[in-house]
Design a protein around this motif. Structure first.
Motif, PDB file in Angstrom:
ATOM      1  N   PHE A   1      30.610  52.333  49.533  1.00  0.00           N
ATOM      2  CA  PHE A   1      30.224  51.954  50.892  1.00  0.00           C
ATOM      3  C   PHE A   1      28.821  52.512  51.141  1.00  0.00           C
ATOM      4  O   PHE A   1      28.643  53.700  51.401  1.00  0.00           O
ATOM      5  N   LEU A   2      27.834  51.636  51.028  1.00  0.00           N
ATOM      6  CA  LEU A   2      26.425  52.021  51.121  1.00  0.00           C
ATOM      7  C   LEU A   2      25.879  51.676  52.494  1.00  0.00           C
ATOM      8  O   LEU A   2      26.394  50.781  53.176  1.00  0.00           O
ATOM      9  N   PRO A   3      24.821  52.356  52.934  1.00  0.00           N
ATOM     10  CA  PRO A   3      24.281  52.110  54.283  1.00  0.00           C
ATOM     11  C   PRO A   3      23.653  50.729  54.379  1.00  0.00           C
ATOM     12  O   PRO A   3      23.205  50.159  53.374  1.00  0.00           O
ATOM     13  N   PRO A   4      23.596  50.157  55.578  1.00  0.00           N
ATOM     14  CA  PRO A   4      23.014  48.814  55.747  1.00  0.00           C
ATOM     15  C   PRO A   4      21.521  48.775  55.453  1.00  0.00           C
ATOM     16  O   PRO A   4      20.969  47.684  55.299  1.00  0.00           O
TER      17      PRO A   4
ATOM     18  N   VAL B   1      20.068  49.617  52.765  1.00  0.00           N
ATOM     19  CA  VAL B   1      19.780  49.340  51.360  1.00  0.00           C
ATOM     20  C   VAL B   1      20.068  47.878  51.048  1.00  0.00           C
ATOM     21  O   VAL B   1      20.885  47.221  51.710  1.00  0.00           O
ATOM     22  N   ARG B   2      19.393  47.390  50.030  1.00  0.00           N
ATOM     23  CA  ARG B   2      19.560  46.007  49.586  1.00  0.00           C
ATOM     24  C   ARG B   2      20.472  46.025  48.352  1.00  0.00           C
ATOM     25  O   ARG B   2      20.044  46.314  47.248  1.00  0.00           O
ATOM     26  N   LYS B   3      21.730  45.734  48.563  1.00  0.00           N
ATOM     27  CA  LYS B   3      22.722  45.859  47.489  1.00  0.00           C
ATOM     28  C   LYS B   3      22.433  44.927  46.324  1.00  0.00           C
ATOM     29  O   LYS B   3      22.824  45.205  45.179  1.00  0.00           O
ATOM     30  N   GLU B   4      21.743  43.843  46.585  1.00  0.00           N
ATOM     31  CA  GLU B   4      21.435  42.904  45.503  1.00  0.00           C
ATOM     32  C   GLU B   4      20.412  43.465  44.521  1.00  0.00           C
ATOM     33  O   GLU B   4      20.194  42.887  43.448  1.00  0.00           O
ATOM     34  N   THR B   5      19.777  44.604  44.851  1.00  0.00           N
ATOM     35  CA  THR B   5      18.805  45.215  43.937  1.00  0.00           C
ATOM     36  C   THR B   5      19.459  46.249  43.017  1.00  0.00           C
ATOM     37  O   THR B   5      18.754  46.997  42.343  1.00  0.00           O
TER      38      THR B   5
ATOM     39  N   TYR C   1      32.518  46.394  31.727  1.00  0.00           N
ATOM     40  CA  TYR C   1      32.337  46.656  33.151  1.00  0.00           C
ATOM     41  C   TYR C   1      31.806  45.419  33.841  1.00  0.00           C
ATOM     42  O   TYR C   1      31.179  44.542  33.212  1.00  0.00           O
ATOM     43  N   GLN C   2      32.046  45.340  35.120  1.00  0.00           N
ATOM     44  CA  GLN C   2      31.462  44.288  35.951  1.00  0.00           C
ATOM     45  C   GLN C   2      31.217  44.872  37.344  1.00  0.00           C
ATOM     46  O   GLN C   2      31.859  45.842  37.740  1.00  0.00           O
ATOM     47  N   TYR C   3      30.285  44.277  38.074  1.00  0.00           N
ATOM     48  CA  TYR C   3      30.040  44.720  39.445  1.00  0.00           C
ATOM     49  C   TYR C   3      29.751  43.502  40.309  1.00  0.00           C
ATOM     50  O   TYR C   3      29.244  42.471  39.838  1.00  0.00           O
ATOM     51  N   TYR C   4      30.089  43.635  41.581  1.00  0.00           N
ATOM     52  CA  TYR C   4      29.929  42.532  42.520  1.00  0.00           C
ATOM     53  C   TYR C   4      29.953  43.092  43.940  1.00  0.00           C
ATOM     54  O   TYR C   4      30.308  44.261  44.170  1.00  0.00           O
ATOM     55  N   ILE C   5      29.580  42.244  44.894  1.00  0.00           N
ATOM     56  CA  ILE C   5      29.549  42.629  46.304  1.00  0.00           C
ATOM     57  C   ILE C   5      30.660  41.874  47.029  1.00  0.00           C
ATOM     58  O   ILE C   5      30.725  40.639  46.972  1.00  0.00           O
ATOM     59  N   LYS C   6      31.530  42.602  47.697  1.00  0.00           N
ATOM     60  CA  LYS C   6      32.616  41.984  48.441  1.00  0.00           C
ATOM     61  C   LYS C   6      32.089  41.369  49.742  1.00  0.00           C
ATOM     62  O   LYS C   6      30.966  41.629  50.166  1.00  0.00           O
TER      63      LYS C   6
ATOM     64  N   GLY D   1      30.598  43.616  52.337  1.00  0.00           N
ATOM     65  CA  GLY D   1      29.397  44.338  51.967  1.00  0.00           C
ATOM     66  C   GLY D   1      29.630  45.495  51.016  1.00  0.00           C
ATOM     67  O   GLY D   1      28.671  46.180  50.626  1.00  0.00           O
ATOM     68  N   THR D   2      30.872  45.760  50.616  1.00  0.00           N
ATOM     69  CA  THR D   2      31.171  46.857  49.693  1.00  0.00           C
ATOM     70  C   THR D   2      30.704  46.494  48.287  1.00  0.00           C
ATOM     71  O   THR D   2      30.969  45.386  47.793  1.00  0.00           O
ATOM     72  N   LEU D   3      30.003  47.429  47.647  1.00  0.00           N
ATOM     73  CA  LEU D   3      29.555  47.234  46.267  1.00  0.00           C
ATOM     74  C   LEU D   3      30.634  47.776  45.333  1.00  0.00           C
ATOM     75  O   LEU D   3      31.007  48.952  45.421  1.00  0.00           O
ATOM     76  N   VAL D   4      31.148  46.944  44.452  1.00  0.00           N
ATOM     77  CA  VAL D   4      32.257  47.305  43.569  1.00  0.00           C
ATOM     78  C   VAL D   4      31.763  47.372  42.136  1.00  0.00           C
ATOM     79  O   VAL D   4      31.089  46.447  41.652  1.00  0.00           O
ATOM     80  N   PHE D   5      32.102  48.474  41.446  1.00  0.00           N
ATOM     81  CA  PHE D   5      31.833  48.617  40.018  1.00  0.00           C
ATOM     82  C   PHE D   5      33.176  48.872  39.341  1.00  0.00           C
ATOM     83  O   PHE D   5      33.877  49.831  39.698  1.00  0.00           O
ATOM     84  N   HIS D   6      33.506  48.034  38.343  1.00  0.00           N
ATOM     85  CA  HIS D   6      34.851  48.044  37.761  1.00  0.00           C
ATOM     86  C   HIS D   6      34.772  48.258  36.248  1.00  0.00           C
ATOM     87  O   HIS D   6      34.175  47.461  35.531  1.00  0.00           O
ATOM     88  N   PHE D   7      35.351  49.396  35.778  1.00  0.00           N
ATOM     89  CA  PHE D   7      35.573  49.596  34.344  1.00  0.00           C
ATOM     90  C   PHE D   7      36.902  48.931  33.984  1.00  0.00           C
ATOM     91  O   PHE D   7      37.953  49.276  34.554  1.00  0.00           O
ATOM     92  N   LYS D   8      36.883  48.022  33.010  1.00  0.00           N
ATOM     93  CA  LYS D   8      38.100  47.287  32.637  1.00  0.00           C
ATOM     94  C   LYS D   8      38.473  47.578  31.178  1.00  0.00           C
ATOM     95  O   LYS D   8      37.614  47.629  30.299  1.00  0.00           O
ATOM     96  N   ASP D   9      39.763  47.768  30.954  1.00  0.00           N
ATOM     97  CA  ASP D   9      40.318  47.918  29.607  1.00  0.00           C
ATOM     98  C   ASP D   9      39.646  49.034  28.819  1.00  0.00           C
ATOM     99  O   ASP D   9      39.280  48.874  27.650  1.00  0.00           O
ATOM    100  N   ILE D  10      39.467  50.185  29.476  1.00  0.00           N
ATOM    101  CA  ILE D  10      38.905  51.354  28.798  1.00  0.00           C
ATOM    102  C   ILE D  10      40.048  52.324  28.481  1.00  0.00           C
ATOM    103  O   ILE D  10      41.219  52.026  28.754  1.00  0.00           O
ATOM    104  N   ALA D  11      39.725  53.478  27.953  1.00  0.00           N
ATOM    105  CA  ALA D  11      40.727  54.504  27.659  1.00  0.00           C
ATOM    106  C   ALA D  11      40.122  55.863  27.980  1.00  0.00           C
ATOM    107  O   ALA D  11      39.634  56.574  27.097  1.00  0.00           O
TER     108      ALA D  11
END
Length: 670
Positions: free
Chosen positions: A359-362, A364-368, A390-395, A398-408
């Motif tokens: 949850f970042l402040p308004p 900032v430009r999340k697309e950068t 990993y993948q990341y996207y903006i909900k 406005g929440t910026l999500v970073f997802h680690f998938k299938d790691i150990a």
């Protein structure tokens, strides 16, 4: 009633003082910490006995992180390590412990003296020292390890390791970054197991000659775990090398240095103890950096930086930001913030999915979003046939999500875990702020961390703010008086005057009142007159060499004065928005007469009583008459770039002689 009110105020103030004092009280561990030692065939087994950990209600399971100092220049981070001493002698063993997720105070450091009568041949029976074997993961030569993050009021430990490869040289430790503006670290202690020569008086003037001999420098950076950043700089001239290191050293306030001799050992480890001052409280949830520099005689240097978050408590799930404090005056149009989100799996099994919802402040430009480094190391999920990714996207919210998938990611409770740091992960990224001028206020962020299907862990609130600095002010304008004020029988006409002044105020306060003080001088002219009034009296007039007395029946007067006025306005202001600011206060004023002329006209009849004459008298002492000190209340409004830059001001003041007077002026805040 008044006595009761005073008693209440006194009680509140006492309570506030006690509360503030309690906030500064550092908890002290009263537990009798000790070290248990078991020896068999020259192999020593160490076990710490520390106070029981106290779990925060509803919090995670607490645990200790260790750094063992065996007293002979060797170290370990295992909970219950084994060690063999190669040479006879007396050694002092100690263990530094950091309490994570713990509600209690930092544990005391226990010590134990070991007496070795003869060298041991049991080294082969000891399991490898994982800490020392994997120490130089960044560059193989020179690295800094931190046991913990920086908690104000506590101490922290660094282990500086050097693989000399047979080279003599000097090691510099740079701390207290100038950009932070605080001396947060104090050099407390350094071990000398390898006969290091500590230079307590580093002469900055002598550094140029050292820098000039450097041909190449390798830069690496870690933050536990390693960032994987490695840059090699080759210098084509001595001046190029000098400029490189001058810029590096110039970013810090404190320098510690010591010499290393390879004849003592190929690999050497030095323990440095730093006190973290209470000043760091202002920068909690920020990232600060300590830089180490190894300058060997052959000119092939190594620079290693370690990022250290400033914390209120030791919690491995954390969000930090850099810079924590910025300069509003010198902000660029596209300010960049560097964030680090770190996390740790404290379960028994491996974490397969880790999702960071930031949850970042308004502002900032999340697309950068630009990813700089991460752990566990994996590819983007956009890669074909990616397993762990990993993948990341903006909900939509406005929440910026970073997802680690299938790691150990292993858990700290795993029975097979050998390195506690391997259960940690992080992302390091940059993000730009809005291009438009932003307001002088703090920017807060936090992260919800999801391990697999477990409920989220919410990190601290990470805050970046502007440093409190002063704004010089320049004003130039003109003032004029309303109407024709009177002073006794004199009626005054004031001509517009020019003013030039300087001022000082806090830089661009946002949504809070602030004080502003100025000093300026102005020039103005006052023309005064008394209308013809009927008044009888006797005047003495010189005629034909004789003094004659006549009765006058009327008189009037005129007066012209030029003043230089010095004023010291003090006011309380408030910025309504970026374009309108209001204020009110009192101006201390002194007017000094620089030019003056005054005449009085007496109207009388001649002896025959038929012809009216005028007798004029001048006042030669008028020039010496200055005004007394005055206090003039005033109201002021600015319109324009009221945070920083040019604006137009309008001020209305009251003076007992001038009554209501006003001025319009240009103002520039730097």
């Amino acid at each position: 009633m008044i006595r009761l009110l005073l008693s209440l105020i006194f009680t509140l103030l006492c309570g506030l003082c006690i509360a503030q004092e309690n906030n500064l009280i550092v908890q002290v561990d009263t537990f009798e910490s000790r070290i248990e030692v078991h020896e068999q065939d020259g192999v020593f087994q160490f076990k710490p006995i520390l106070r029981p950990l106290v779990q925060i209600p509803g919090g995670r399971t607490p645990y200790y992180k260790y750094l063992w100092d065996f007293g002979d220049g060797h170290f370990s981070t295992q909970a219950e390590p084994t060690h063999v001493y190669a040479k006879p002698g007396q050694y002092e063993v100690s263990v530094y412990a950091v309490n994570n997720y713990d509600y209690g105070p930092k544990p005391k450091r226990p010590k134990k003296t070991i007496q070795i009568k003869s060298g041991s041949s049991a080294i082969a029976k000891v399991s490898p020292n994982y800490f020392e074997e994997n120490f130089f993961s960044s560059n193989g030569i020179f690295q800094i390890y931190k046991l913990s993050d920086a908690k104000p009021g506590e101490d922290m430990q660094l282990v500086v390791g050097i693989n000399t490869e047979g080279r003599k040289g000097k090691i510099f430790i740079l701390s207290n970054e100038k950009v932070a503006g605080l001396d947060g670290f104090r050099y407390a202690y350094q071990s000398q197991y390898y006969k290091e020569t500590i230079d307590s008086l580093v002469q900055k003037e002598s550094l140029n000659s050292m820098w000039a001999n450097v041909k190449q420098s390798t830069f690496t950076k870690t933050g536990s775990p390693d960032y994987g950043i490695k840059e090699v700089s080759t210098f084509s001239s001595s001046q190029q090398a000098i400029n490189y290191f001058k810029n590096l050293y110039g970013a810090y306030n404190s320098i510690a240095a010591y010499d290393v001799d390879p004849s003592q050992s190929e690999k050497q480890f030095s323990l440095i103890n730093l006190d973290v001052t209470e000043n760091m409280l202002v920068d909690t949830n920020a990232i600060v950096t300590i830089t180490g520099v190894f300058l060997p005689e052959d000119g092939i240097a190594n620079v290693h930086q370690v990022d250290i978050p400033v914390v209120k408590s030791h919690d491995p799930n954390k969000m930090s930001v850099r810079p924590a404090r910025m300069s509003y005056r010198f902000q660029s149009k596209n300010k960049t913030l560097t964030y680090k989100v770190q996390f740790q799996n404290d379960g028994e099994g491996d974490a397969r999915h880790v999702r960071l919802e930031m949850f970042l402040p308004p502002e900032v430009r999340k697309e950068t979003f630009r990813l700089k480094s991460l752990y566990p190391k994996c590819d983007t999920c956009a890669t074909l046939n990616a397993m762990g990714c990993y993948q990341y996207y903006i909900k939509d919210n406005g929440t910026l999500v970073f997802h680690f998938k299938d790691i150990a990611l292993p858990g700290t409770a795993s029975k097979t875990l050998t390195d506690p740091d391997s259960s940690k992960g992080f992302i390091l990224f940059e993000i730009d702020m809005e291009k438009k001028k932003f307001k002088n206020k703090s920017f807060q962020s936090y992260t919800d961390i999801y391990f697999d299907n477990n409920p989220p862990i919410t990190t601290n609130i990470s805050t970046s703010r502007f440093r409190q600095i002063w704004s010089p002010i320049v004003t130039i304008g003109s003032s004029a008086t309303f109407g024709t004020p009177k002073e006794h029988t004199l009626k005054h006409q004031f001509k517009p005057g020019i003013q030039l002044g300087f001022g000082l105020a806090p830089m661009a306060p946002y949504k809070k009142p602030f004080w502003q003080v100025e000093i300026y001088s102005s020039f103005y002219n006052r023309e005064s007159n008394t209308d013809l009034i009927n008044e009888q009296g006797v005047i003495e007039v010189q005629e034909n060499g004789r003094y004659m007395k006549y009765e006058y029946r009327a008189m009037d007067s005129t007066e012209s004065r030029t003043f230089v006025s010095f004023q010291l306005p003090v006011q309380l202001r408030y910025n309504i928005n970026s374009f309108i600011s209001i204020g009110g206060g009192v101006s201390i004023r002194k007017d000094i007469n620089t030019q003056a002329s005054s005449t009085k006209n007496y109207y009388y009849l001649t002896a025959q009583g038929t012809e009216e004459n005028v007798f004029t008298v001048e006042n030669p002492t008028l020039l010496k008459e200055n005004s007394s000190w005055k206090c003039n209340p005033f109201f002021d409004i600015n319109v324009g770039k009221v945070y920083m830059g040019p604006a137009l001001g309008f001020r209305v003041a009251y003076d007992k002689n001038q009554k209501t007077y006003s001025g319009i002026y240009g103002i520039w805040r730097f």
